[in-house]
Enzyme design. Structure first.
Site, PDB file in Angstrom:
ATOM      1  N   ARG A 153     -15.958  11.426   2.123  1.00  0.00           N
ATOM      2  CA  ARG A 153     -15.595  10.138   1.627  1.00  0.00           C
ATOM      3  C   ARG A 153     -16.387   9.055   2.119  1.00  0.00           C
ATOM      4  O   ARG A 153     -16.027   7.854   2.269  1.00  0.00           O
ATOM      5  CB  ARG A 153     -14.074   9.736   1.883  1.00  0.00           C
ATOM      6  N   SER A 203      -5.922   7.337  -3.539  1.00  0.00           N
ATOM      7  CA  SER A 203      -5.553   7.908  -2.159  1.00  0.00           C
ATOM      8  C   SER A 203      -5.482   6.575  -1.384  1.00  0.00           C
ATOM      9  O   SER A 203      -6.919   5.838  -1.282  1.00  0.00           O
ATOM     10  CB  SER A 203      -6.016   8.980  -1.585  1.00  0.00           C
ATOM     11  N   GLU A 254      -9.244   4.285   2.292  1.00  0.00           N
ATOM     12  CA  GLU A 254     -10.302   4.577   1.583  1.00  0.00           C
ATOM     13  C   GLU A 254     -11.058   3.503   0.560  1.00  0.00           C
ATOM     14  O   GLU A 254     -12.211   3.490   0.354  1.00  0.00           O
ATOM     15  CB  GLU A 254      -9.758   5.750   0.729  1.00  0.00           C
TER      16      GLU A 254
END
Ligand SMILES: Cc1cc2nc3c(=O)[nH]c(=O)nc-3n(C[C@H](O)[C@H](O)[C@H](O)COP(=O)(O)OP(=O)(O)OC[C@H]3O[C@@H](n4cnc5c(N)ncnc54)[C@H](O)[C@@H]3O)c2cc1C
Length: 341
Positions: free
Chosen positions: A154, A232, A331
Protein backbone atom coordinates in the site's frame (compact mmCIF):
# COMPACT_ATOMS: atom_id res chain seq x y z
CA UNK A 1 -19.12 22.63 -6.06
CA UNK A 2 -18.77 20.83 -2.73
CA UNK A 3 -16.17 18.07 -2.83
CA UNK A 4 -18.59 15.81 -0.96
CA UNK A 5 -20.24 15.28 -4.36
CA UNK A 6 -16.96 13.94 -5.75
CA UNK A 7 -15.88 11.59 -2.94
CA UNK A 8 -17.22 8.13 -2.07
CA UNK A 9 -17.38 9.08 1.62
CA UNK A 10 -19.62 12.00 0.69
CA UNK A 11 -17.41 14.34 2.74
CA UNK A 12 -15.58 17.56 1.88
CA UNK A 13 -16.36 21.27 1.55
CA UNK A 14 -15.84 23.57 -1.43
CA UNK A 15 -12.90 23.66 -3.86
CA UNK A 16 -11.17 26.98 -4.54
CA UNK A 17 -11.44 26.22 -8.26
CA UNK A 18 -12.46 23.04 -10.04
CA UNK A 19 -10.82 22.10 -13.36
CA UNK A 20 -11.83 19.05 -15.39
CA UNK A 21 -9.10 17.83 -17.76
CA UNK A 22 -9.99 15.54 -20.67
CA UNK A 23 -6.55 15.36 -22.36
CA UNK A 24 -2.98 15.09 -21.09
CA UNK A 25 -2.32 18.59 -22.43
CA UNK A 26 -5.20 19.92 -20.33
CA UNK A 27 -3.85 18.09 -17.25
CA UNK A 28 -0.36 19.51 -17.75
CA UNK A 29 -1.69 23.03 -18.47
CA UNK A 30 -3.79 23.02 -15.28
CA UNK A 31 -0.89 21.77 -13.14
CA UNK A 32 1.52 24.30 -14.66
CA UNK A 33 -0.94 27.14 -14.08
CA UNK A 34 -1.43 26.19 -10.41
CA UNK A 35 2.33 25.80 -9.89
CA UNK A 36 3.12 29.11 -11.63
CA UNK A 37 0.60 30.87 -9.39
CA UNK A 38 2.05 29.11 -6.30
CA UNK A 39 -1.41 27.74 -5.51
CA UNK A 40 -2.19 24.43 -3.81
CA UNK A 41 -3.31 21.64 -6.13
CA UNK A 42 -5.36 18.53 -5.40
CA UNK A 43 -5.44 15.89 -8.13
CA UNK A 44 -8.59 13.82 -7.92
CA UNK A 45 -9.71 10.69 -9.75
CA UNK A 46 -12.72 8.85 -8.36
CA UNK A 47 -12.42 10.33 -4.86
CA UNK A 48 -12.52 6.84 -3.31
CA UNK A 49 -9.34 7.09 -1.25
CA UNK A 50 -9.51 10.59 0.21
CA UNK A 51 -10.90 12.22 3.34
CA UNK A 52 -11.44 15.90 2.53
CA UNK A 53 -11.89 18.57 5.22
CA UNK A 54 -15.31 20.05 5.92
CA UNK A 55 -13.77 23.48 5.09
CA UNK A 56 -12.83 22.15 1.65
CA UNK A 57 -9.53 22.89 -0.05
CA UNK A 58 -7.94 26.15 -1.17
CA UNK A 59 -6.51 26.36 -4.69
CA UNK A 60 -7.26 24.11 -7.63
CA UNK A 61 -8.90 20.70 -7.60
CA UNK A 62 -8.00 18.95 -10.85
CA UNK A 63 -10.35 16.20 -11.95
CA UNK A 64 -8.48 13.79 -14.24
CA UNK A 65 -11.01 12.64 -16.84
CA UNK A 66 -8.65 11.57 -19.65
CA UNK A 67 -9.56 8.54 -21.76
CA UNK A 68 -7.87 6.10 -24.10
CA UNK A 69 -6.55 2.54 -24.19
CA UNK A 70 -3.92 1.20 -26.62
CA UNK A 71 -1.95 -2.02 -26.84
CA UNK A 72 1.60 -2.96 -27.72
CA UNK A 73 1.85 -6.78 -27.60
CA UNK A 74 1.05 -7.81 -24.03
CA UNK A 75 1.48 -4.28 -22.71
CA UNK A 76 -1.71 -2.23 -22.43
CA UNK A 77 -1.41 1.55 -22.04
CA UNK A 78 -4.34 3.18 -20.23
CA UNK A 79 -5.10 6.87 -19.67
CA UNK A 80 -5.15 7.96 -16.02
CA UNK A 81 -8.81 9.01 -16.10
CA UNK A 82 -10.19 5.64 -17.26
CA UNK A 83 -12.21 3.86 -14.55
CA UNK A 84 -10.23 0.94 -13.10
CA UNK A 85 -12.95 -1.67 -12.77
CA UNK A 86 -14.39 -1.17 -16.27
CA UNK A 87 -10.89 -1.66 -17.69
CA UNK A 88 -10.37 -4.76 -15.55
CA UNK A 89 -13.72 -6.22 -16.69
CA UNK A 90 -12.63 -5.84 -20.35
CA UNK A 91 -9.29 -7.56 -19.58
CA UNK A 92 -11.10 -10.53 -18.00
CA UNK A 93 -13.45 -10.69 -20.99
CA UNK A 94 -10.49 -10.77 -23.39
CA UNK A 95 -8.52 -13.32 -21.34
CA UNK A 96 -5.77 -10.97 -20.19
CA UNK A 97 -4.49 -12.18 -16.83
CA UNK A 98 -2.83 -10.52 -13.85
CA UNK A 99 -5.34 -8.11 -12.29
CA UNK A 100 -8.51 -10.25 -11.93
CA UNK A 101 -8.27 -10.44 -8.09
CA UNK A 102 -8.51 -6.62 -8.01
CA UNK A 103 -12.09 -6.69 -9.33
CA UNK A 104 -14.53 -4.24 -7.79
CA UNK A 105 -12.01 -1.69 -6.52
CA UNK A 106 -13.45 1.77 -7.31
CA UNK A 107 -11.54 4.72 -8.72
CA UNK A 108 -9.36 5.63 -11.66
CA UNK A 109 -6.42 3.97 -13.41
CA UNK A 110 -4.15 6.91 -12.50
CA UNK A 111 -4.63 6.36 -8.76
CA UNK A 112 -3.79 2.64 -8.81
CA UNK A 113 0.00 3.10 -8.57
CA UNK A 114 -0.32 5.73 -5.82
CA UNK A 115 -0.99 3.26 -3.01
CA UNK A 116 -0.20 0.15 -5.11
CA UNK A 117 -3.79 -1.06 -4.86
CA UNK A 118 -4.13 -4.62 -3.73
CA UNK A 119 -6.69 -7.19 -2.69
CA UNK A 120 -7.13 -10.95 -2.44
CA UNK A 121 -3.41 -11.67 -2.87
CA UNK A 122 -2.69 -9.42 -5.88
CA UNK A 123 -1.19 -5.92 -6.20
CA UNK A 124 -1.04 -3.70 -9.30
CA UNK A 125 2.75 -3.50 -8.86
CA UNK A 126 2.95 -7.08 -10.20
CA UNK A 127 1.70 -6.02 -13.64
CA UNK A 128 2.72 -2.36 -13.97
CA UNK A 129 5.29 -2.05 -16.76
CA UNK A 130 5.59 1.73 -16.59
CA UNK A 131 3.94 4.97 -15.53
CA UNK A 132 3.92 8.17 -17.60
CA UNK A 133 3.92 11.20 -15.32
CA UNK A 134 4.14 14.96 -15.26
CA UNK A 135 7.03 15.62 -12.86
CA UNK A 136 6.17 18.91 -11.16
CA UNK A 137 9.66 19.31 -9.72
CA UNK A 138 11.43 18.98 -13.09
CA UNK A 139 8.47 20.48 -15.00
CA UNK A 140 8.55 17.76 -17.68
CA UNK A 141 6.89 14.52 -18.76
CA UNK A 142 8.77 11.43 -17.59
CA UNK A 143 8.40 7.67 -18.08
CA UNK A 144 8.94 5.80 -14.80
CA UNK A 145 9.85 2.11 -14.80
CA UNK A 146 8.60 -0.23 -12.07
CA UNK A 147 11.84 0.19 -10.08
CA UNK A 148 11.40 4.00 -10.06
CA UNK A 149 7.93 3.57 -8.55
CA UNK A 150 9.27 2.13 -5.25
CA UNK A 151 6.26 -0.11 -4.75
CA UNK A 152 5.60 -1.69 -1.35
CA UNK A 153 2.56 -2.81 0.63
CA UNK A 154 0.00 0.00 0.00
CA UNK A 155 2.80 2.42 -0.76
CA UNK A 156 5.00 3.76 -3.55
CA UNK A 157 7.32 6.65 -4.42
CA UNK A 158 4.13 8.59 -5.29
CA UNK A 159 2.88 8.19 -1.73
CA UNK A 160 6.28 8.93 -0.17
CA UNK A 161 6.69 12.17 -2.15
CA UNK A 162 3.08 13.37 -2.28
CA UNK A 163 2.23 15.83 -5.02
CA UNK A 164 5.47 15.51 -7.00
CA UNK A 165 4.10 13.45 -9.89
CA UNK A 166 0.79 13.63 -11.71
CA UNK A 167 0.06 10.28 -13.35
CA UNK A 168 -0.95 10.62 -17.01
CA UNK A 169 -0.92 6.98 -18.14
CA UNK A 170 -0.26 3.55 -16.66
CA UNK A 171 1.04 0.59 -18.72
CA UNK A 172 0.20 -2.94 -17.58
CA UNK A 173 1.81 -6.19 -18.77
CA UNK A 174 -1.16 -8.54 -19.13
CA UNK A 175 -0.42 -11.77 -21.01
CA UNK A 176 -3.16 -13.94 -22.51
CA UNK A 177 -4.01 -16.87 -20.23
CA UNK A 178 -7.06 -19.05 -19.67
CA UNK A 179 -6.18 -19.60 -16.05
CA UNK A 180 -4.89 -17.09 -13.53
CA UNK A 181 -1.56 -17.40 -11.77
CA UNK A 182 -1.58 -19.15 -8.36
CA UNK A 183 -4.39 -18.01 -6.05
CA UNK A 184 -2.68 -16.85 -2.86
CA UNK A 185 -5.64 -15.85 -0.69
CA UNK A 186 -7.22 -18.71 1.27
CA UNK A 187 -10.74 -17.19 1.44
CA UNK A 188 -10.78 -16.71 -2.35
CA UNK A 189 -9.42 -20.23 -3.02
CA UNK A 190 -12.19 -21.64 -0.78
CA UNK A 191 -14.84 -19.63 -2.61
CA UNK A 192 -13.53 -20.94 -5.96
CA UNK A 193 -13.26 -24.53 -4.70
CA UNK A 194 -9.53 -24.75 -5.55
CA UNK A 195 -6.45 -25.15 -3.37
CA UNK A 196 -4.22 -22.21 -2.50
CA UNK A 197 -1.54 -22.14 -5.21
CA UNK A 198 -3.85 -23.39 -7.99
CA UNK A 199 -5.04 -21.23 -10.90
CA UNK A 200 -8.68 -20.60 -11.88
CA UNK A 201 -10.56 -19.18 -14.91
CA UNK A 202 -10.48 -15.37 -14.94
CA UNK A 203 -14.29 -14.84 -15.12
CA UNK A 204 -14.79 -17.21 -12.15
CA UNK A 205 -12.26 -15.21 -10.14
CA UNK A 206 -13.91 -11.91 -11.00
CA UNK A 207 -17.33 -13.14 -9.96
CA UNK A 208 -16.01 -14.78 -6.75
CA UNK A 209 -14.13 -11.62 -5.77
CA UNK A 210 -17.15 -9.39 -6.48
CA UNK A 211 -19.32 -11.69 -4.35
CA UNK A 212 -16.88 -11.71 -1.43
CA UNK A 213 -16.41 -7.95 -1.63
CA UNK A 214 -20.16 -7.23 -1.78
CA UNK A 215 -20.63 -9.28 1.40
CA UNK A 216 -18.17 -6.92 3.13
CA UNK A 217 -19.64 -3.70 1.67
CA UNK A 218 -16.54 -3.27 -0.48
CA UNK A 219 -18.26 -2.76 -3.85
CA UNK A 220 -19.82 0.69 -4.32
CA UNK A 221 -23.60 0.45 -4.15
CA UNK A 222 -25.72 3.61 -3.70
CA UNK A 223 -28.35 1.46 -1.96
CA UNK A 224 -25.88 0.17 0.65
CA UNK A 225 -24.70 2.81 3.19
CA UNK A 226 -21.87 0.45 4.23
CA UNK A 227 -20.19 1.25 0.91
CA UNK A 228 -20.17 5.02 1.60
CA UNK A 229 -16.55 4.70 2.69
CA UNK A 230 -12.96 4.98 1.51
CA UNK A 231 -12.50 1.20 1.61
CA UNK A 232 -10.29 -0.18 4.38
CA UNK A 233 -9.50 2.71 6.69
CA UNK A 234 -6.28 1.31 8.21
CA UNK A 235 -3.51 -0.74 6.62
CA UNK A 236 -2.54 -4.04 8.22
CA UNK A 237 0.42 -3.29 10.56
CA UNK A 238 3.72 -4.89 9.54
CA UNK A 239 5.65 -5.54 12.77
CA UNK A 240 9.24 -6.47 13.58
CA UNK A 241 9.47 -10.04 14.93
CA UNK A 242 9.99 -8.79 18.52
CA UNK A 243 7.05 -6.39 18.22
CA UNK A 244 4.84 -9.26 17.06
CA UNK A 245 6.03 -11.38 20.01
CA UNK A 246 5.13 -8.47 22.34
CA UNK A 247 1.66 -8.30 20.75
CA UNK A 248 1.20 -12.05 21.31
CA UNK A 249 2.24 -11.60 24.94
CA UNK A 250 -0.38 -8.83 25.44
CA UNK A 251 -3.28 -10.73 23.84
CA UNK A 252 -5.43 -13.42 25.45
CA UNK A 253 -6.37 -14.71 21.94
CA UNK A 254 -3.68 -15.46 19.36
CA UNK A 255 -3.41 -12.53 16.91
CA UNK A 256 -3.18 -13.45 13.20
CA UNK A 257 0.35 -13.27 11.79
CA UNK A 258 1.55 -13.62 8.20
CA UNK A 259 5.36 -13.76 7.80
CA UNK A 260 6.85 -11.26 5.32
CA UNK A 261 9.91 -12.17 3.20
CA UNK A 262 12.09 -9.73 5.23
CA UNK A 263 11.39 -11.47 8.57
CA UNK A 264 8.72 -9.02 9.69
CA UNK A 265 5.16 -10.18 10.43
CA UNK A 266 1.96 -8.65 9.04
CA UNK A 267 -0.99 -8.71 11.40
CA UNK A 268 -4.65 -7.83 10.96
CA UNK A 269 -5.89 -4.29 11.63
CA UNK A 270 -9.48 -5.62 11.75
CA UNK A 271 -8.53 -8.16 14.45
CA UNK A 272 -6.82 -5.46 16.54
CA UNK A 273 -9.82 -3.12 16.24
CA UNK A 274 -12.33 -5.82 17.20
CA UNK A 275 -10.20 -7.07 20.11
CA UNK A 276 -9.75 -3.50 21.34
CA UNK A 277 -13.53 -3.41 21.89
CA UNK A 278 -15.02 -1.90 18.71
CA UNK A 279 -17.96 -3.53 16.93
CA UNK A 280 -19.55 -3.46 13.51
CA UNK A 281 -22.11 -0.67 13.34
CA UNK A 282 -20.64 1.35 16.28
CA UNK A 283 -21.35 5.06 15.78
CA UNK A 284 -24.24 7.19 14.59
CA UNK A 285 -26.91 5.41 12.49
CA UNK A 286 -27.36 8.56 10.36
CA UNK A 287 -23.76 9.82 10.57
CA UNK A 288 -20.24 8.47 10.96
CA UNK A 289 -20.15 4.80 11.95
CA UNK A 290 -18.12 1.64 11.57
CA UNK A 291 -19.55 -0.43 8.69
CA UNK A 292 -22.15 -2.98 9.80
CA UNK A 293 -20.29 -5.59 7.70
CA UNK A 294 -16.62 -4.99 8.48
CA UNK A 295 -14.81 -3.11 11.28
CA UNK A 296 -12.09 -1.89 8.93
CA UNK A 297 -14.40 0.41 6.95
CA UNK A 298 -15.53 3.75 8.41
CA UNK A 299 -18.69 5.02 6.75
CA UNK A 300 -20.70 8.21 6.41
CA UNK A 301 -24.30 7.09 6.63
CA UNK A 302 -25.62 10.47 5.48
CA UNK A 303 -25.23 13.32 7.96
CA UNK A 304 -21.56 12.85 9.00
CA UNK A 305 -18.67 15.30 8.85
CA UNK A 306 -14.96 14.86 8.18
CA UNK A 307 -14.22 16.11 11.72
CA UNK A 308 -16.48 13.41 13.16
CA UNK A 309 -14.81 10.76 10.98
CA UNK A 310 -11.39 11.93 12.09
CA UNK A 311 -12.49 11.77 15.75
CA UNK A 312 -13.69 8.16 15.36
CA UNK A 313 -10.51 7.15 13.48
CA UNK A 314 -8.36 8.72 16.24
CA UNK A 315 -10.38 6.99 18.97
CA UNK A 316 -9.86 3.64 17.24
CA UNK A 317 -6.12 4.19 16.69
CA UNK A 318 -5.56 5.44 20.27
CA UNK A 319 -7.50 2.55 21.83
CA UNK A 320 -5.64 -0.04 19.71
CA UNK A 321 -2.35 1.56 20.70
CA UNK A 322 -3.25 1.66 24.41
CA UNK A 323 -4.48 -1.95 24.32
CA UNK A 324 -1.83 -3.60 22.17
CA UNK A 325 1.03 -1.10 21.71
CA UNK A 326 0.52 -1.23 17.92
CA UNK A 327 0.24 1.94 15.79
CA UNK A 328 -2.44 1.91 13.09
CA UNK A 329 -1.79 3.89 9.90
CA UNK A 330 -4.69 5.21 7.81
CA UNK A 331 -4.89 4.05 4.20
CA UNK A 332 -6.76 7.02 2.66
CA UNK A 333 -5.11 10.35 1.94
CA UNK A 334 -6.15 13.17 4.30
CA UNK A 335 -6.73 16.43 2.47
CA UNK A 336 -6.44 19.58 4.54
CA UNK A 337 -6.87 17.48 7.69
CA UNK A 338 -4.25 16.69 10.33
CA UNK A 339 -3.22 13.13 11.26
CA UNK A 340 -2.50 11.93 13.90
CA UNK A 341 -3.14 15.12 15.91
C1 LIG B 1 -15.75 0.53 -1.30
C2 LIG B 1 -14.24 0.70 -1.49
C3 LIG B 1 -13.42 -0.40 -1.60
C4 LIG B 1 -12.03 -0.26 -1.78
N1 LIG B 1 -11.25 -1.37 -1.88
C5 LIG B 1 -9.92 -1.25 -2.04
C6 LIG B 1 -9.09 -2.40 -2.13
O1 LIG B 1 -9.56 -3.53 -2.06
N2 LIG B 1 -7.76 -2.23 -2.29
C7 LIG B 1 -7.20 -1.00 -2.40
O2 LIG B 1 -5.98 -0.92 -2.55
N3 LIG B 1 -7.96 0.12 -2.33
C8 LIG B 1 -9.30 0.03 -2.15
N4 LIG B 1 -10.08 1.15 -2.06
C9 LIG B 1 -9.45 2.48 -2.10
C10 LIG B 1 -9.50 3.16 -3.50
O3 LIG B 1 -10.57 2.69 -4.26
C11 LIG B 1 -8.22 2.96 -4.30
O4 LIG B 1 -7.12 3.45 -3.58
C12 LIG B 1 -8.28 3.67 -5.67
O5 LIG B 1 -7.13 3.38 -6.43
C13 LIG B 1 -8.42 5.19 -5.54
O6 LIG B 1 -8.72 5.70 -6.82
P1 LIG B 1 -9.37 7.12 -7.02
O7 LIG B 1 -9.29 7.46 -8.48
O8 LIG B 1 -10.71 7.16 -6.41
O9 LIG B 1 -8.35 8.02 -6.20
P2 LIG B 1 -8.68 9.39 -5.42
O10 LIG B 1 -9.41 9.10 -4.16
O11 LIG B 1 -9.29 10.38 -6.34
O12 LIG B 1 -7.19 9.84 -5.04
C14 LIG B 1 -6.44 9.09 -4.12
C15 LIG B 1 -5.02 9.67 -4.07
O13 LIG B 1 -4.39 9.49 -5.34
C16 LIG B 1 -4.04 10.77 -5.90
N5 LIG B 1 -4.30 10.69 -7.34
C17 LIG B 1 -5.45 10.32 -7.95
N6 LIG B 1 -5.29 10.36 -9.30
C18 LIG B 1 -4.01 10.75 -9.52
C19 LIG B 1 -3.23 11.00 -10.69
N7 LIG B 1 -3.74 10.84 -11.93
N8 LIG B 1 -1.96 11.41 -10.52
C20 LIG B 1 -1.41 11.59 -9.29
N9 LIG B 1 -2.10 11.39 -8.15
C21 LIG B 1 -3.38 10.97 -8.28
C22 LIG B 1 -4.92 11.78 -5.19
O14 LIG B 1 -4.32 13.07 -5.19
C23 LIG B 1 -5.00 11.18 -3.81
O15 LIG B 1 -3.82 11.48 -3.08
C24 LIG B 1 -11.47 1.04 -1.86
C25 LIG B 1 -12.31 2.16 -1.76
C26 LIG B 1 -13.68 2.00 -1.57
C27 LIG B 1 -14.57 3.21 -1.46
Amino acid sequence: MELRELTTLGLGGPAGALVEARTDDEVVAAVRAADAAGEPLLVLGGGSNVVVADDGVPGTVLLVRTTGVSRDGDVVHVAAGEPWDAFLARCVEHGRAGIECLSGIPGSIGATPIQNVGAYGQEVAETIAGVRVWDRRAARIDELGPADCGFGYRTSSFKREPGRWVVLRVSFRLPHAELSGPIRYAELARELGVSVGAGAPLPAIRSAVLGLRAGKGMVLDPADPDTRSAGSFFTNPVLEADEFAALQARSADAPPGWPEPDGRVKTSAAWLIEHAGFHRGDGRPDGIAISTKHVLALTNRGQGSADELLALARRIATTVHDTFGVTLHPEPVFVNLPWPA
